[in-house]
Each structure stands twice: as C-alpha cells, then as structure tokens.
Design a protein around this motif. Structure first.
Motif, PDB file in Angstrom:
ATOM      1  N   TYR A   1     -20.581 115.757  -6.062  1.00 12.43           N
ATOM      2  CA  TYR A   1     -19.865 114.605  -7.042  1.00 12.43           C
ATOM      3  C   TYR A   1     -18.486 115.234  -6.214  1.00 12.43           C
ATOM      4  CZ  TYR A   1     -23.902 115.291  -9.696  1.00 12.43           C
ATOM      5  OH  TYR A   1     -25.581 115.224 -10.068  1.00 12.43           O
ATOM      6  N   ALA A   2     -18.332 116.644  -6.070  1.00 16.06           N
ATOM      7  CA  ALA A   2     -17.304 117.292  -6.075  1.00 16.06           C
ATOM      8  C   ALA A   2     -16.273 116.082  -4.137  1.00 16.06           C
ATOM      9  CB  ALA A   2     -17.121 118.617  -5.323  1.00 16.06           C
ATOM     10  N   ARG A   3     -17.079 116.069  -3.125  1.00 16.71           N
ATOM     11  CA  ARG A   3     -16.239 114.787  -2.592  1.00 16.71           C
ATOM     12  C   ARG A   3     -16.291 113.894  -2.535  1.00 16.71           C
ATOM     13  NH1 ARG A   3     -16.547 116.381   2.706  1.00 16.71           N
ATOM     14  NH2 ARG A   3     -18.240 117.688   2.656  1.00 16.71           N
ATOM     15  N   ILE A   4     -16.902 113.083  -3.279  1.00 17.57           N
ATOM     16  CA  ILE A   4     -16.221 112.541  -4.282  1.00 17.57           C
ATOM     17  C   ILE A   4     -15.186 111.991  -4.863  1.00 17.57           C
ATOM     18  CG2 ILE A   4     -16.917 109.826  -5.678  1.00 17.57           C
ATOM     19  CD1 ILE A   4     -20.000 110.114  -4.616  1.00 17.57           C
ATOM     20  N   ILE A   5     -14.655 113.132  -5.708  1.00 22.19           N
ATOM     21  CA  ILE A   5     -13.563 112.857  -6.954  1.00 22.19           C
ATOM     22  C   ILE A   5     -13.064 113.577  -5.955  1.00 22.19           C
ATOM     23  CG2 ILE A   5     -12.691 114.621  -8.050  1.00 22.19           C
ATOM     24  CD1 ILE A   5     -15.310 115.575  -9.904  1.00 22.19           C
ATOM     25  N   GLU A   6     -13.093 114.139  -4.873  1.00 20.34           N
ATOM     26  CA  GLU A   6     -11.540 114.894  -3.345  1.00 20.34           C
ATOM     27  C   GLU A   6     -11.425 113.472  -3.048  1.00 20.34           C
ATOM     28  OE1 GLU A   6      -9.696 117.642  -3.513  1.00 20.34           O
ATOM     29  OE2 GLU A   6     -10.933 118.059  -5.106  1.00 20.34           O
ATOM     30  N   MET A   7     -12.097 112.788  -3.121  1.00 22.88           N
ATOM     31  CA  MET A   7     -11.303 111.153  -2.195  1.00 22.88           C
ATOM     32  C   MET A   7     -10.729 109.737  -3.231  1.00 22.88           C
ATOM     33  SD  MET A   7     -15.258 110.130  -0.177  1.00 22.88           S
ATOM     34  CE  MET A   7     -15.216 108.471  -0.035  1.00 22.88           C
ATOM     35  N   ASN A   8     -10.822 110.888  -4.378  1.00 23.23           N
ATOM     36  CA  ASN A   8     -10.158 109.500  -5.698  1.00 23.23           C
ATOM     37  C   ASN A   8     -10.922 108.638  -6.002  1.00 23.23           C
ATOM     38  OD1 ASN A   8      -7.801 111.252  -6.032  1.00 23.23           O
ATOM     39  ND2 ASN A   8      -6.624 111.012  -4.417  1.00 23.23           N
ATOM     40  N   SER A   9     -12.750 108.679  -5.881  1.00 18.92           N
ATOM     41  CA  SER A   9     -13.226 107.508  -6.229  1.00 18.92           C
ATOM     42  C   SER A   9     -13.903 107.857  -7.611  1.00 18.92           C
ATOM     43  CB  SER A   9     -14.335 107.492  -4.096  1.00 18.92           C
ATOM     44  OG  SER A   9     -14.950 106.102  -4.771  1.00 18.92           O
ATOM     45  N   TYR A  10     -15.036 107.482  -7.735  1.00 11.10           N
ATOM     46  CA  TYR A  10     -16.028 107.048  -8.311  1.00 11.10           C
ATOM     47  C   TYR A  10     -17.672 107.142  -8.304  1.00 11.10           C
ATOM     48  CZ  TYR A  10     -11.744 106.333 -10.755  1.00 11.10           C
ATOM     49  OH  TYR A  10     -10.064 105.789 -10.649  1.00 11.10           O
ATOM     50  N   PHE A  11     -18.493 107.949  -9.642  1.00 11.65           N
ATOM     51  CA  PHE A  11     -19.960 107.553  -8.569  1.00 11.65           C
ATOM     52  C   PHE A  11     -20.736 107.690  -9.541  1.00 11.65           C
ATOM     53  CE2 PHE A  11     -18.808 112.265  -9.391  1.00 11.65           C
ATOM     54  CZ  PHE A  11     -19.549 112.799  -9.779  1.00 11.65           C
ATOM     55  N   ILE A  12     -22.001 107.382  -9.756  1.00 12.90           N
ATOM     56  CA  ILE A  12     -22.614 106.971 -11.205  1.00 12.90           C
ATOM     57  C   ILE A  12     -23.975 107.606 -10.198  1.00 12.90           C
ATOM     58  CG2 ILE A  12     -23.899 105.649 -12.373  1.00 12.90           C
ATOM     59  CD1 ILE A  12     -22.136 103.636 -12.276  1.00 12.90           C
ATOM     60  N   VAL A  13     -24.830 108.922 -10.933  1.00 14.06           N
ATOM     61  CA  VAL A  13     -26.804 109.791 -10.242  1.00 14.06           C
ATOM     62  C   VAL A  13     -27.118 109.323 -11.199  1.00 14.06           C
ATOM     63  CG1 VAL A  13     -27.384 110.998  -8.998  1.00 14.06           C
ATOM     64  CG2 VAL A  13     -24.453 110.631  -8.287  1.00 14.06           C
ATOM     65  N   ARG A  14     -28.025 109.238 -11.287  1.00 15.87           N
ATOM     66  CA  ARG A  14     -29.511 109.241 -12.074  1.00 15.87           C
ATOM     67  C   ARG A  14     -30.217 110.237 -11.894  1.00 15.87           C
ATOM     68  NH1 ARG A  14     -34.663 105.036 -12.729  1.00 15.87           N
ATOM     69  NH2 ARG A  14     -35.261 105.963 -14.040  1.00 15.87           N
ATOM     70  N   LEU A  15     -30.177 111.071 -13.015  1.00 11.99           N
ATOM     71  CA  LEU A  15     -30.601 112.493 -13.158  1.00 11.99           C
ATOM     72  C   LEU A  15     -32.218 112.443 -13.436  1.00 11.99           C
ATOM     73  CD1 LEU A  15     -27.002 114.062 -14.585  1.00 11.99           C
ATOM     74  CD2 LEU A  15     -28.139 113.660 -12.890  1.00 11.99           C
TER      75      LEU A  15
ATOM     76  N   MET B   1     -12.269 127.219 -11.021  1.00 12.85           N
ATOM     77  CA  MET B   1     -13.888 127.202 -11.286  1.00 12.85           C
ATOM     78  C   MET B   1     -13.933 127.212 -13.330  1.00 12.85           C
ATOM     79  SD  MET B   1     -15.903 128.943  -9.620  1.00 12.85           S
ATOM     80  CE  MET B   1     -16.643 130.077 -10.107  1.00 12.85           C
ATOM     81  N   ASP B   2     -12.347 127.319 -13.694  1.00  8.66           N
ATOM     82  CA  ASP B   2     -12.654 126.720 -15.544  1.00  8.66           C
ATOM     83  C   ASP B   2     -12.517 125.044 -14.591  1.00  8.66           C
ATOM     84  OD1 ASP B   2     -13.351 129.690 -15.592  1.00  8.66           O
ATOM     85  OD2 ASP B   2     -10.864 129.816 -15.870  1.00  8.66           O
ATOM     86  N   ASN B   3     -12.441 124.374 -14.658  1.00  7.06           N
ATOM     87  CA  ASN B   3     -12.170 123.148 -14.131  1.00  7.06           C
ATOM     88  C   ASN B   3     -12.859 122.518 -14.684  1.00  7.06           C
ATOM     89  OD1 ASN B   3      -9.524 123.952 -14.342  1.00  7.06           O
ATOM     90  ND2 ASN B   3      -8.664 123.165 -12.502  1.00  7.06           N
ATOM     91  N   ARG B   4     -13.250 121.014 -14.692  1.00  7.06           N
ATOM     92  CA  ARG B   4     -14.690 120.504 -15.677  1.00  7.06           C
ATOM     93  C   ARG B   4     -14.122 119.017 -14.063  1.00  7.06           C
ATOM     94  NH1 ARG B   4     -13.278 115.408 -19.391  1.00  7.06           N
ATOM     95  NH2 ARG B   4     -12.288 114.912 -18.326  1.00  7.06           N
ATOM     96  N   LEU B   5     -15.344 119.274 -13.567  1.00  3.05           N
ATOM     97  CA  LEU B   5     -16.014 118.890 -12.489  1.00  3.05           C
ATOM     98  C   LEU B   5     -16.076 117.224 -12.571  1.00  3.05           C
ATOM     99  CD1 LEU B   5     -16.481 118.625  -9.047  1.00  3.05           C
ATOM    100  CD2 LEU B   5     -19.131 119.240  -9.541  1.00  3.05           C
ATOM    101  N   ALA B   6     -17.018 116.317 -13.703  1.00  2.00           N
ATOM    102  CA  ALA B   6     -17.128 115.297 -13.497  1.00  2.00           C
ATOM    103  C   ALA B   6     -17.536 114.759 -15.122  1.00  2.00           C
ATOM    104  CB  ALA B   6     -18.365 114.926 -12.613  1.00  2.00           C
ATOM    105  N   ASN B   7     -17.758 113.812 -15.602  1.00  3.49           N
ATOM    106  CA  ASN B   7     -18.405 113.286 -16.838  1.00  3.49           C
ATOM    107  C   ASN B   7     -19.947 112.685 -16.535  1.00  3.49           C
ATOM    108  OD1 ASN B   7     -16.394 114.698 -18.840  1.00  3.49           O
ATOM    109  ND2 ASN B   7     -15.033 112.562 -18.388  1.00  3.49           N
ATOM    110  N   CYS B   8     -20.688 113.298 -17.687  1.00  2.96           N
ATOM    111  CA  CYS B   8     -21.584 112.868 -16.972  1.00  2.96           C
ATOM    112  C   CYS B   8     -22.495 112.047 -18.711  1.00  2.96           C
ATOM    113  CB  CYS B   8     -23.144 113.841 -16.941  1.00  2.96           C
ATOM    114  SG  CYS B   8     -22.400 114.430 -15.399  1.00  2.96           S
ATOM    115  N   HIS B   9     -23.076 111.135 -18.493  1.00  2.44           N
ATOM    116  CA  HIS B   9     -23.179 110.554 -20.141  1.00  2.44           C
ATOM    117  C   HIS B   9     -24.967 110.433 -20.059  1.00  2.44           C
ATOM    118  CE1 HIS B   9     -19.648 108.486 -21.703  1.00  2.44           C
ATOM    119  NE2 HIS B   9     -19.387 108.552 -19.806  1.00  2.44           N
ATOM    120  N   ASN B  10     -25.783 110.464 -20.677  1.00  6.51           N
ATOM    121  CA  ASN B  10     -27.040 111.083 -20.660  1.00  6.51           C
ATOM    122  C   ASN B  10     -27.570 109.869 -20.845  1.00  6.51           C
ATOM    123  OD1 ASN B  10     -29.609 112.420 -21.235  1.00  6.51           O
ATOM    124  ND2 ASN B  10     -29.558 111.716 -23.594  1.00  6.51           N
TER     125      ASN B  10
END
Length: 276
Positions: free
Chosen positions: A206-220, A264-273
């Motif tokens: 997730y961090a790598r994609i965010i640093e690319m200024n891109s977006y992602f969807i991952v099935r959890l 460390m205190d920053n939000r990395l990503a938003n997730c949806h259930n």
C-alpha cells in the motif's frame, strides 16, 4: 485491438541491439534470417506444428529462402534471450502512446484498471530447466518441473505491462513490488487503480502505491485488520490503517521504511469492509 504496423515497428526497433538479446555470434548481417525475422516469426506463429509454422512464415514473408528444418529452428531460438519479447512489448506500448490520456483506451470512470497476480506453471522437464528454476529433488521425492509467472496487466485493454518468470517458490509480493518499480514510467499513476486479490494484504505494498501517487483496491481476508474493523459503524464505512512498529518491521525497502518511520502517526490508507 493490436496495431500490426506498430508491432512490426517495435520489433525492428528493439532487434537492432544484437548484443543485448542474442547469445553468442548469431543473427548477424550475413544470416539469412535476421533477429527481426525470428522475433516476428515467434510472435505470430500459429502454434500448429513448428515445421508448418516456419513453412508458412518463409512462404509468406521470405519466399526467396529455402525452408529451414525443424531442428534448425529449434536450435536458433535457443540463442534468443526472453527479455527481447518483454522489450518489444514495452516498445509497442510506447509507440501507441499508452501512457497518454486519450479516447483509444478503455477506462473505468477515467481510470485505467491494472491487476497483479501470480500463478504456477508446468515447464519442460529437462535438466537445464530444472537447474534454471532451482528445482531440487529430495531423496524420496522428485519435484515436478514448475515455475511461477507473475504479471501486471491492464484488464480493460488486454495489455500485459510486465511479466516475470521466476522460481516456483518465489514469493508473490516481492515480484509485485518489482513490477510496480518497472512500470511506473509506462503509466499515468494518478489515473491508475491497482487491483489485487487476497494474497496481497501488505502495508508495504500500500505504501509503495501511495508513494507513486496512485490508487489501489485489495480484497481482504476476514481475519485481516480485525482491530481496525471494530471501529466500523456500518458495512461500507472507511477506517484508517496506522503504521505501527510491528508493521514497519515487515517493510523490506529501506527507502520506504525510512519514509514511513517518520509517519508513524499518519494514516496509511482507507479501507472499506467487503464481506465477500
């Protein structure tokens, strides 16, 4: 839809560099069939039989030549490095202006949808291939000849942006990180959404994609990020994933680890259930 003229232009452009793609002293100017000929033949052969395919190619494109034997064709193609076809594919995408926003390519609400995944494949069971892909038997068991193919592809337009053939034991996450590094100059990250299945829940990804200024969807999986999910007030409400020391320990890229150790205190990503 494939543009044949651009495919041939890509082949002719890439095959100029013999040293990069040829093993030994082959496909020189004195050869009856050039590297471009072999790349074209191997890219478009119909996979009937090797003999009929080479007969069709010579008859259609090089009628002045005698038809080579199947044994000759088999030996000649062993001198061509596989990276040739990867670079032809990338050159083709460059020639058709794949990176640009235009009406030629399909999108989802203006975004390209790129998926990443890996699969195991059976390969010819020869001593050379077993050595190449690090297939080692045990005293009681002969392991099958397998490799792993990992790729990222534009699912709406049918393009494989990059593929890697690796040992069958290769982990999928490192291969995906390698893909993202290799294709970042081929895409517009701001207009790309990356899609991954349940095998890819990893904060570093997730961090790598965010640093690319891109977006992602991952099935959890159901047991992923349980504590964060407890804070959800409804089925599709967003939650924050925070970087913790334990999560940061799993980062392998030193540059990413340094960046996110300061967040460390920053939000990395938003997730949806998603209860699929």
């Amino acid at each position: 839809m494939i543009d044949l003229d651009h495919v041939l232009d890509a082949i002719n452009s890439v095959t100029q560099n013999l040293e990069k793609y040829v093993i030994g002293n082959h496909f020189t100017e004195q050869s009856s069939l050039t590297l471009a000929d072999w790349a074209t033949f191997l890219s478009f052969k119909e996979d009937k039989t090797l003999q009929s395919d080479i007969e069709n190619y010579i008859t259609k494109y090089r009628p002045e030549l005698d038809i080579p034997s199947k044994q000759y064709v088999s030996s000649q193609r062993t001198y061509i490095k596989p990276v040739l076809f990867q670079d032809i594919s990338k050159k083709y995408l460059e020639l058709i202006d794949y990176k640009d926003d235009n009406q030629t390519f399909k999108t989802f609400k203006g975004f390209r949808l790129c998926a990443g995944d890996g699969s195991d494949f059976e390969i010819p069971d020869f001593p050379e291939t077993r050595a190449e892909f690090n297939i080692k038997d045990t005293p009681k068991y002969r392991k099958p000849a397998m490799c792993k193919f990992s790729s990222v592809q534009d699912v709406l337009n049918g393009f494989i942006l990059e593929g890697i053939v690796a040992d069958y034991k290769a982990a999928e996450l490192p291969l995906i990180h390698q893909h993202l590094q290799n294709v970042r100059n081929m895409i517009n990250p701001l207009r790309t959404i990356w899609i991954f299945d349940r095998g890819y829940p990893a904060m570093e990804l997730y961090a790598r994609i965010i640093e690319m200024n891109s977006y992602f969807i991952v099935r959890l999986k159901k047991d992923t990020y349980i504590e964060e999910r407890k804070n959800m007030t409804q089925e599709d409400s967003p939650i924050s994933l925070n970087i913790t020391k334990e999560r940061l320990k799993k980062f392998h890229d030193p540059e990413l680890k340094d960046i996110y150790s300061k967040k460390m205190d920053n939000r990395l990503a938003n997730c949806h259930n998603n209860k699929q």
